[in-house]
Design an enzyme around this catalytic site. Structure first.
Site, PDB file in Angstrom:
ATOM      1  N   HIS A   1       0.826  -1.209   0.000  1.00 34.90           N
ATOM      2  CA  HIS A   1       0.000   0.000   0.000  1.00 34.90           C
ATOM      3  C   HIS A   1       0.855   1.252   0.000  1.00 34.90           C
ATOM      4  O   HIS A   1       0.665   2.173  -0.827  1.00 34.90           O
ATOM      5  CB  HIS A   1      -0.923  -0.020   1.231  1.00 34.90           C
ATOM      6  CG  HIS A   1      -1.813   1.180   1.345  1.00 34.90           C
ATOM      7  ND1 HIS A   1      -1.417   2.343   1.997  1.00 34.90           N
ATOM      8  CD2 HIS A   1      -3.062   1.401   0.890  1.00 34.90           C
ATOM      9  CE1 HIS A   1      -2.406   3.223   1.933  1.00 34.90           C
ATOM     10  NE2 HIS A   1      -3.419   2.685   1.278  1.00 34.90           N
TER      11      HIS A   1
ATOM     12  N   CYS B   1      -1.787  -2.420 -16.274  1.00 36.97           N
ATOM     13  CA  CYS B   1      -1.887  -1.292 -15.351  1.00 36.97           C
ATOM     14  C   CYS B   1      -1.297  -1.593 -13.977  1.00 36.97           C
ATOM     15  O   CYS B   1      -1.550  -0.880 -13.022  1.00 36.97           O
ATOM     16  CB  CYS B   1      -3.336  -0.841 -15.199  1.00 36.97           C
ATOM     17  SG  CYS B   1      -4.426  -2.104 -14.514  1.00 36.97           S
TER      18      CYS B   1
END
Length: 849
Positions: A428, A805
């Site tokens: 993250h 992506c």
């Protein structure tokens, strides 16, 4: 003389092309051999392999063919390490000088020059071979001074005094001074080899990734001295400006016409006549065209002849090297395609982010995984509140956490940089920091993080406390326990020129992963082709919105959930309006809500208390509800398309917001928006069909009510191995496939991307992995899935568009693979866009060649 391969242990003048030539004869030797092949004038040279050097050291014997080739010549012995970065040993000069050869020498160059050479030889030999400084012996010092007299005095007494110097050296060393070329050469090689196998040099090789038992080749060159009235001149010429790195000429001349002495910077006029300067420049230009590198060329001038004696590639700082390449292309010394291939795309980071100043070399206290480039200094903050406190007093903060969650995004945006003890390249913290363009280091090993006490304990006993000054370098993973001088980023004309050239060859769209208008602006500044991934979950993390999202998740009432979703609709709509306006007519791919719901839930007692008050329930009731929603493995639980199945109102609201925003942007700003809607974490075509029908229902209703001819594209994010294998089915129900290689890698390997750093270093060191699969696409495994998916998708839908992506979209090696698979686009962090543009151009050029 042509190269004659008498034995693989030594060669004369040229080294034949061979895959092992650098390993056998070293970097410098191979460069000299190349110069000879390119028809440059080079002194007579003998190349000795590392194996022969070791043999001479052990057996104390020089092959007779070598001695015969060098008979009656003074020679220079030059170490030639396999890796050019080892520069411990310089050249050993005038080997073979004795009383007999001195007598010949003085008739050629004059007594004073011959004496100067002899004294230089004695000093050098004593110091480098015997580690004896002649200046420390009073009698030796006195003899050296007395030899600096007139030529007449020298003729009568010089040989006696030189003989005495040799005797004194012998007394100091306990062995006779070597009498001839063979003995001197053995002593020199003995000295070189002893230094080479010393513990210090072994450690240096080890830390540089070289074999500690690597051998040291050398080469021998005939020395030239000129004539009495026309002595040789020694020059060094650099083909670049030392200050800027740009192509140019800098001349350095030996101030006393001896090779191993100080070199002074001189002007063109001081070099000599115009023909001489032109000859030098032509030589350097020719070498630059051949080597295509910043060079330092050493040569001597004997009458009108230029003899090349040294050719060294110079490792310039990244920015200076780019300046060198671009200016060389502009001056037509290097072809444009060649210039583009010379530059490591990662070097562009120096233009995009602050960096640790190259003027200083601070010692790193810790190393972690470099997850987002750039450097930053600030005070340690171990909580959001502390970051906010520092921000209120305009104090720079470095956020340090065990790992970050959605709640930390605000604190990250206010920080100069982020450091997490846990995590890897796709954790993250790493992903968000790259999107924000701030430095980030993750996965710091060998520390104990005591979050409640606000300290980090280092292995050496040092402690990092909240409020301490630190500097992090997200480009290298280095952590410094002090404020370090940083160099600010600077976009220059050279940077823009380079990217303009790259775009001439780039044949794949470069899009950006952008979730906010600010990130979209950065992407547009770097001339992006669109947004390839807008992660809508990041739009909900603002403190004004997170509570609504939490209520939506935690409520058990469908009616209340519907009411909250209605409140979120205008918020989402405004987000998309701003994004569409910024991106104008460029494509924008919007991923519907993807992450596990636990990422939005309160996890601290303070947050639970605050949320319970807003929801008008007790803390216990809220805690019980959070517990009910908890999952053993949330990353493989209720997330992605499963959210759209379980709570379809969420996706309906997001789709409605997208379409309403597109309609309003057209009506107000005359911007035609054809949004690309992406469904995450698909595993089967039935999931696509279910969500597609819901999207189409919303679309038809809104399109019928508006006067805008609205269009959209539907795609899926291929993140599971099953989706890749069933891409043929899935492609029939959508317009594009976007491969999310972060999760696809994780699921293919059965490897947690957030925990892989615990063992990744060992896997790389033991060559179990050739590279970190979360940084560079695993071509054999994940890559095979991508190839299968693209082929099967095109078999059933020839118009299907494919792209990538994941974070691999910014990795040069992965970009090259994406081109080979046939993707139409790749998408990466905004600050990786320039790197991706250059890497894509390089891939096409290499394929064409």
């Amino acid at each position: 003389m042509k190269a004659v391969k008498l034995t693989s242990k030594y060669l004369f003048n040229e080294i034949p092309d061979d895959e092992e030539k650098i390993d056998k004869f070293g970097h410098k030797a191979c460069k000299i051999s190349l110069a000879k092949k390119w028809q440059f004038v080079v002194p007579e040279t003998v190349f000795l392999s590392g194996g022969l050097v070791k043999e001479i050291f052990e057996k104390k014997n020089i092959p007779s063919e070598i001695l015969s080739h060098l008979k009656n010549k003074l020679i220079a012995v030059r170490p030639s390490p396999v890796a050019d970065q080892f520069k411990k040993n310089g050249s050993f000069l005038y080997i073979g000088l004795d009383d007999q050869s001195f007598d010949t020498l003085k008739h050629s160059v004059g007594v004073k020059s011959a004496l100067k050479i002899y004294l230089s030889f004695l000093r050098m030999f004593a110091l480098t071979v015997y580690n004896l400084d002649l200046e420390n012996c009073d009698e030796l010092k006195e003899l050296l001074e007395s030899l600096k007299t007139s030529e007449q005095v020298f003729v009568e007494s010089s040989l006696c005094k030189i003989s005495r110097i040799k005797q004194l050296i012998s007394l100091e060393t306990g062995s006779d001074f070597p009498k001839n070329t063979s003995e001197q050469l053995i002593e020199v090689i003995n000295s070189i080899y002893k230094k080479w196998i010393s513990p210090t040099q072994r450690i240096l090789r080890d830390v540089s990734g070289r074999k500690s038992d690597e051998l040291i080749p050398v080469f021998l060159q005939e020395m030239h001295f000129g004539l009495k009235n026309k002595p040789v001149e020694y020059f060094k010429v650099k083909n670049f400006d030392e200050r800027t790195g740009k192509l140019g000429f800098q001349y350095f001349r030996s101030h006393n016409r001896i090779e191993k002495s100080f070199f002074d910077l001189v002007s063109e006029e001081e070099v000599g006549s115009a023909p001489k300067v032109n000859k030098l420049q032509n030589l350097i230009e020719s070498l630059t065209k051949k080597v295509k590198s910043p060079l330092e060329v050493s040569f001597l001038v004997e009458e009108d002849t230029l003899l090349l004696i040294g050719l060294k590639e110079i490792a310039l700082p990244q920015k200076a090297f780019i300046e060198f390449v671009v200016s060389s292309v502009q001056e037509k010394i290097i072809e444009k395609e060649e210039g583009l291939l010379l530059i490591n795309p990662e070097y562009l980071d120096i233009f995009l982010h602050p960096s640790v100043s190259e003027e200083i070399k601070p010692r790193a206290a810790l190393l972690g995984v470099p997850a987002s480039p750039g450097a930053a200094s600030g005070k340690v903050a171990m909580s959001t509140n502390k970051v906010i406190e520092y921000n209120s007093t305009e104090t720079d903060a470095i956020l340090i956490k065990s790992e970050t969650i959605s709640d930390d995004i605000n604190a990250m945006s206010l920080s100069q940089g982020v450091l997490t003890v846990k995590g890897g390249m796709t954790s993250h913290a790493a992903v968000i920091a790259r999107g924000m363009g701030i430095p980030c280091i993750v996965g710091v090993r060998n520390v104990v993080f005591k979050e409640h006490e606000k300290i980090i304990m280092l292995e050496d006993g040092n402690i990092i406390s909240e409020g301490d000054d630190v500097t992090i370098d997200g480009s290298t993973g280095a952590i410094y326990l002090e404020k370090v001088k940083l160099r600010p980023p600077e976009i220059t004309g050279t940077f823009n020129t380079l990217l303009k050239w790259a775009d001439e060859f780039c044949d794949i769209q470069i899009r950006a992963n952008a979730d906010t208008v600010e990130e979209a602006k950065v992407a547009l500044f770097y001339e992006v082709d669109g947004i390839g991934l807008c992660r809508t979950e990041h739009m909900f993390t603002d403190s004004n919105r997170i509570n609504l999202v939490r209520q939506m998740i935690l409520t058990t009432s469908n009616e209340e959930r519907g009411s909250i979703i209605e409140k979120l609709l205008p918020i989402q709509k405004e987000d998309f309006i701003e994004l569409f306006k910024e991106m104008s007519n460029l494509p924008v791919t919007i991923r519907l809500l993807d992450p596990p719901l636990h990422e939005f839930l309160p996890n601290s007692q303070q947050e639970i208390q605050k949320t319970a008050k807003i929801m008008a329930v007790t803390q216990q009731q809220l805690s019980d509800r959070i517990k009910d929603l908890s999952e053993f493995n949330p990353m493989l639980g209720t997330r992605g398309v499963r959210l759209g199945v379980m709570v379809p109102e969420i996706y309906d609201m997001q789709v409605q917001a997208i379409f309403l925003a597109a309609i309003e942007v057209f009506k107000k700003y005359q911007i035609v928006v054809n949004p690309e809607i992406m469904i995450p974490l698909i595993s089967a075509n039935k999931e696509v069909e279910l969500v597609r029908d819901s999207i189409e229902k919303v679309f038809l209703q809104l399109n019928e009510d508006s006067s805008v001819d609205l269009k959209y594209k539907l795609g899926v994010m291929v993140e599971t191995p099953r989706a890749a294998l069933r891409a043929g089915d899935i492609a029939q129900s959508c317009d594009f496939l976007s491969f999310g290689t972060n999760d696809l890698t994780q699921m293919t390997y059965g490897l947690s991307r957030d925990d892989s750093n615990r063992f990744m270093r060992e896997y790389l060191e033991k060559e179990l992995f050739s590279s970190d699969p979360f940084k560079t696409i695993d071509v054999e495994g994940v890559g095979e899935l991508l190839k299968i998916a693209v082929q099967r998708a095109r078999n059933t839908n020839s118009k299907i568009v494919t792209g990538l992506c994941g974070e691999h979209g910014g990795d040069p090696s992965s970009i090259s693979f994406c081109r080979s698979v046939g993707f139409e686009y790749i998408s990466c962090s905004p600050y990786r866009v320039p790197i991706a543009r250059l890497a894509a151009a390089q891939s096409r050029i290499r394929n064409a060649n």
